[in-house]
Design an enzyme around this catalytic site. Structure first.
Site, mmCIF file in Angstrom:
data_model
loop_
_atom_site.group_PDB
_atom_site.id
_atom_site.type_symbol
_atom_site.label_atom_id
_atom_site.label_comp_id
_atom_site.label_asym_id
_atom_site.label_seq_id
_atom_site.Cartn_x
_atom_site.Cartn_y
_atom_site.Cartn_z
ATOM 1 N N ARG A 175 0.849 -1.182 0.000
ATOM 2 C CA ARG A 175 0.000 0.000 0.000
ATOM 3 C C ARG A 175 0.894 1.243 0.000
ATOM 4 O O ARG A 175 1.722 1.423 0.902
ATOM 5 C CB ARG A 175 -0.896 0.017 1.247
ATOM 6 C CG ARG A 175 -1.775 1.256 1.284
ATOM 7 C CD ARG A 175 -2.500 1.446 2.597
ATOM 8 N NE ARG A 175 -3.059 2.801 2.594
ATOM 9 C CZ ARG A 175 -3.306 3.529 3.661
ATOM 10 N NH1 ARG A 175 -3.061 3.050 4.869
ATOM 11 N NH2 ARG A 175 -3.791 4.745 3.545
ATOM 12 N N HIS B 82 -3.481 10.977 0.713
ATOM 13 C CA HIS B 82 -2.893 10.775 2.031
ATOM 14 C C HIS B 82 -2.359 12.113 2.525
ATOM 15 O O HIS B 82 -1.159 12.277 2.772
ATOM 16 C CB HIS B 82 -1.782 9.718 1.962
ATOM 17 C CG HIS B 82 -1.445 9.106 3.290
ATOM 18 N ND1 HIS B 82 -1.453 7.739 3.508
ATOM 19 C CD2 HIS B 82 -1.086 9.658 4.477
ATOM 20 C CE1 HIS B 82 -1.099 7.490 4.757
ATOM 21 N NE2 HIS B 82 -0.874 8.638 5.366
ATOM 22 N N ASN C 260 -7.269 8.499 3.141
ATOM 23 C CA ASN C 260 -6.612 7.985 4.336
ATOM 24 C C ASN C 260 -6.948 8.845 5.551
ATOM 25 O O ASN C 260 -6.772 10.071 5.527
ATOM 26 C CB ASN C 260 -5.095 7.977 4.160
ATOM 27 C CG ASN C 260 -4.390 7.492 5.413
ATOM 28 O OD1 ASN C 260 -4.363 6.302 5.687
ATOM 29 N ND2 ASN C 260 -3.833 8.411 6.196
ATOM 30 N N GLU C 261 -7.412 8.201 6.608
ATOM 31 C CA GLU C 261 -7.589 8.813 7.928
ATOM 32 C C GLU C 261 -8.169 10.226 7.861
ATOM 33 O O GLU C 261 -7.552 11.203 8.294
ATOM 34 C CB GLU C 261 -6.257 8.832 8.687
ATOM 35 C CG GLU C 261 -5.802 7.457 9.105
ATOM 36 C CD GLU C 261 -4.588 7.470 10.023
ATOM 37 O OE1 GLU C 261 -4.296 6.410 10.613
ATOM 38 O OE2 GLU C 261 -3.937 8.523 10.158
ATOM 39 N N ASN D 55 -7.137 1.504 10.127
ATOM 40 C CA ASN D 55 -5.841 1.848 10.693
ATOM 41 C C ASN D 55 -5.991 1.872 12.209
ATOM 42 O O ASN D 55 -6.901 2.524 12.730
ATOM 43 C CB ASN D 55 -5.372 3.225 10.221
ATOM 44 C CG ASN D 55 -5.146 3.295 8.723
ATOM 45 O OD1 ASN D 55 -5.267 2.306 8.001
ATOM 46 N ND2 ASN D 55 -4.829 4.481 8.233
ATOM 47 N N TYR E 12 -3.802 2.144 16.088
ATOM 48 C CA TYR E 12 -2.572 2.325 16.848
ATOM 49 C C TYR E 12 -2.769 2.175 18.351
ATOM 50 O O TYR E 12 -2.023 1.466 19.006
ATOM 51 C CB TYR E 12 -1.943 3.680 16.511
ATOM 52 C CG TYR E 12 -1.411 3.696 15.095
ATOM 53 C CD1 TYR E 12 -0.181 3.129 14.798
ATOM 54 C CD2 TYR E 12 -2.163 4.234 14.053
ATOM 55 C CE1 TYR E 12 0.302 3.099 13.494
ATOM 56 C CE2 TYR E 12 -1.688 4.208 12.750
ATOM 57 C CZ TYR E 12 -0.450 3.639 12.473
ATOM 58 O OH TYR E 12 0.014 3.598 11.185
ATOM 59 N N GLU F 93 -3.211 -0.150 8.318
ATOM 60 C CA GLU F 93 -2.032 0.354 9.019
ATOM 61 C C GLU F 93 -2.035 -0.186 10.432
ATOM 62 O O GLU F 93 -3.061 -0.150 11.114
ATOM 63 C CB GLU F 93 -2.019 1.890 9.125
ATOM 64 C CG GLU F 93 -1.712 2.646 7.861
ATOM 65 C CD GLU F 93 -1.610 4.160 8.112
ATOM 66 O OE1 GLU F 93 -1.276 4.563 9.258
ATOM 67 O OE2 GLU F 93 -1.880 4.915 7.178
ATOM 68 N N TRP G 216 2.591 -0.808 9.231
ATOM 69 C CA TRP G 216 3.111 0.547 9.085
ATOM 70 C C TRP G 216 4.397 0.613 9.912
ATOM 71 O O TRP G 216 4.359 0.474 11.109
ATOM 72 C CB TRP G 216 2.100 1.599 9.582
ATOM 73 C CG TRP G 216 2.629 2.964 9.323
ATOM 74 C CD1 TRP G 216 3.445 3.710 10.138
ATOM 75 C CD2 TRP G 216 2.441 3.735 8.135
ATOM 76 N NE1 TRP G 216 3.768 4.901 9.539
ATOM 77 C CE2 TRP G 216 3.162 4.933 8.301
ATOM 78 C CE3 TRP G 216 1.746 3.534 6.939
ATOM 79 C CZ2 TRP G 216 3.201 5.924 7.321
ATOM 80 C CZ3 TRP G 216 1.780 4.507 5.976
ATOM 81 C CH2 TRP G 216 2.496 5.691 6.171
ATOM 82 N N TRP H 220 5.551 13.248 9.791
ATOM 83 C CA TRP H 220 4.756 14.464 9.858
ATOM 84 C C TRP H 220 5.379 15.470 10.834
ATOM 85 O O TRP H 220 6.569 15.753 10.761
ATOM 86 C CB TRP H 220 3.295 14.121 10.187
ATOM 87 C CG TRP H 220 2.718 13.102 9.262
ATOM 88 C CD1 TRP H 220 2.371 11.818 9.550
ATOM 89 C CD2 TRP H 220 2.439 13.260 7.849
ATOM 90 N NE1 TRP H 220 1.899 11.169 8.433
ATOM 91 C CE2 TRP H 220 1.919 12.025 7.381
ATOM 92 C CE3 TRP H 220 2.561 14.316 6.935
ATOM 93 C CZ2 TRP H 220 1.534 11.812 6.054
ATOM 94 C CZ3 TRP H 220 2.178 14.112 5.616
ATOM 95 C CH2 TRP H 220 1.677 12.881 5.184
#
Length: 445
Positions: free
Chosen positions: A74, A109, A153-154, A279, A281, A352, A400, A408
């Site tokens: 991806r 993204h 994305n997100e 995604n 985390y 992710e 990821w 970022w």
């Protein structure tokens, strides 16, 4: 660990975080080029003009991806780069296919062309239509070889960090007045799905970030605050796609679109998908704000005073070096919650999941030892297996990230990669986690 036959193991990256070559081939600036040029926006004043130079080193990078045994890669397409031409992505797709890896591009993204930001960015409804035009051009060029697509994305992170707050590009700081940006991204998704279908896409999905949100205590006020935060950060971005409406009337009114037009938009946004990307985390704990209490530093970004919810530190025995709680069972929890909330939920791909640890450089033997990342990935893959056992249709898992990259506003300190990248020489070194993942994939055959 055993996964169903055909389970799609993969790796993930994004264009802005790895490509570099910031003006090659006539590429114009994105909102992130503008953001990183402002003093004080990125840790250590770093930028992604070079990143890890994937633009020039893609052939080597594809080797690292393919030799791990993953089926899917991806990546994202840089919208500003695409406006200047798609030659790089032609070459990348061909290289992936020649190596036996399925390309899974993401159209958006977070790297909006600055010229569109100058016209209002995602607060301007027209930006959604411009993304549809871009999707059509990309599909026309790559659609003969690319069969699987991710639209956005997100959207929740992009809206919260970049529009509600000012921690990411384009740093608008609008608070709840950012909701129109959320709706226009959702509309862009719906329009892109329509365009990709027209061009014969075999599979279309989206990558949304999801996480459990728990009240910090048994106090009813905390439960109300947590439910509000859950609706804003999770369901605002999935209910329109999977249920055809926003989670409540306050959010529906806040997107700023007249009801008749909104109903037409939602019909487009809710078009069926072939897979749904998640995604994940870490989970979040929320309480009703306590007067005089300092809530700074709890999340990656600080929620401003005056909001009806505040974060508290999630209880966890372990944390990543980014400070994120390591709670693998929360991944099982959110996958089951999605199944329970959405009767027509398509198959899920975990698009992710990964962790930042401040890995030491290669040792004298050339190895990069990252046992904590191996433990993290092992725990979260077991959480995926538990969700499958609980009846959730999970068809893939992407780590990821494939490479250490530009994280970022956190710059280069945070290392998520399976492949170590030296910041001075840009040399690539496979970490122990890369070999662990390779062996796990091989054991499934």
């Amino acid at each position: 660990m055993r996964f169903p036959p055909g389970f799609r193991f993969g790796m993930a990256t994004s264009a802005y975080q790895i490509e570099g070559a910031w003006d090659a081939g006539g590429k114009g600036p994105s909102i992130w080029d503008t953001f990183t040029a402002r003093p004080g926006t990125v840790r250590h004043g770093e930028d992604a003009k070079v990143a890890i130079d994937h633009y020039h080193r893609y052939a080597e990078d594809v080797t690292h991806i393919a030799e791990s045994g993953v089926r899917d890669y991806r990546f994202s397409i840089s919208w500003p780069r695409a406006l200047a031409g798609l030659g790089f992505y032609d070459r990348l797709v061909d290289e992936l296919l020649a190596a036996g890896v399925r390309p899974v591009p993401t159209l958006y993204h977070w790297d909006l062309p600055q010229e569109l930001e100058d016209r209002g960015g995602w607060l301007n409804r027209d930006t959604a239509h411009r993304l549809a035009d871009y999707a059509g051009a990309v599909a026309l060029r790559l659609g003969d070889r690319v069969r699987d697509w991710i639209t956005m994305n997100e959207m929740n992170v992009h809206t919260l960090y970049g529009y509600a707050l000012a921690d990411h590009a384009p740093a608008r700081g609008l608070g709840l007045a950012a909701l129109p940006a959320a709706h226009h991204q959702l509309l862009a998704h719906g329009l892109a799905v329509q365009v990709l279908r027209t061009h014969g896409a075999a599979a279309v999905g989206i990558a949304n970030q999801h996480f459990p949100v728990h009240p910090a205590s048994d106090d009813p006020a905390d439960a109300v605050a947590a439910e509000m935060f859950r609706a804003l950060t999770n369901w605002t971005f999935s209910d329109p796609i999977l249920l055809g409406d926003y989670p409540d009337e306050t959010i529906r009114a806040g997107v700023g679109t007249p009801d008749a037009q909104l109903d037409r938009d939602l019909a487009l946004i809710g078009a069926p998908l072939d897979f749904y990307g998640v995604n994940f985390y870490e989970p979040t704990a929320i309480e009703a704000p306590r007067a005089g209490k300092d809530y700074s530093g709890i999340l990656e970004v600080d929620i401003p005073d005056g909001m009806p919810f505040s974060p508290v530190l999630v209880k966890s025995d372990e944390r990543t070096d980014f400070g994120w709680a390591i709670v693998p069972e929360a991944l099982t929890e959110i996958l089951v919650a999605l199944k329970d909330r959405y009767p027509s939920l398509p198959p899920i791909i975990v698009t992710e999941n990964g962790a930042s640890f401040h890995d030491a450089p290669p040792g004298p033997d050339g190895r990069v030892r990252d046992p904590r990342r191996i433990s993290y990935l092992d725990g979260h893959l077991r959480a995926v297996a538990a969700a499958i056992e609980a009846g959730v249709r999970v068809e893939g898992y992407y780590v990821w990230s494939a490479f250490d990259n530009f994280e970022w506003a956190a710059g280069y300190d945070e290392r998520f990669g399976l492949v170590h990248v030296d910041r001075e020489t840009l040399a690539r070194t496979r970490k122990d986690s890369w070999y662990w993942y390779r062996d796990l994939i091989a054991a499934q055959r």
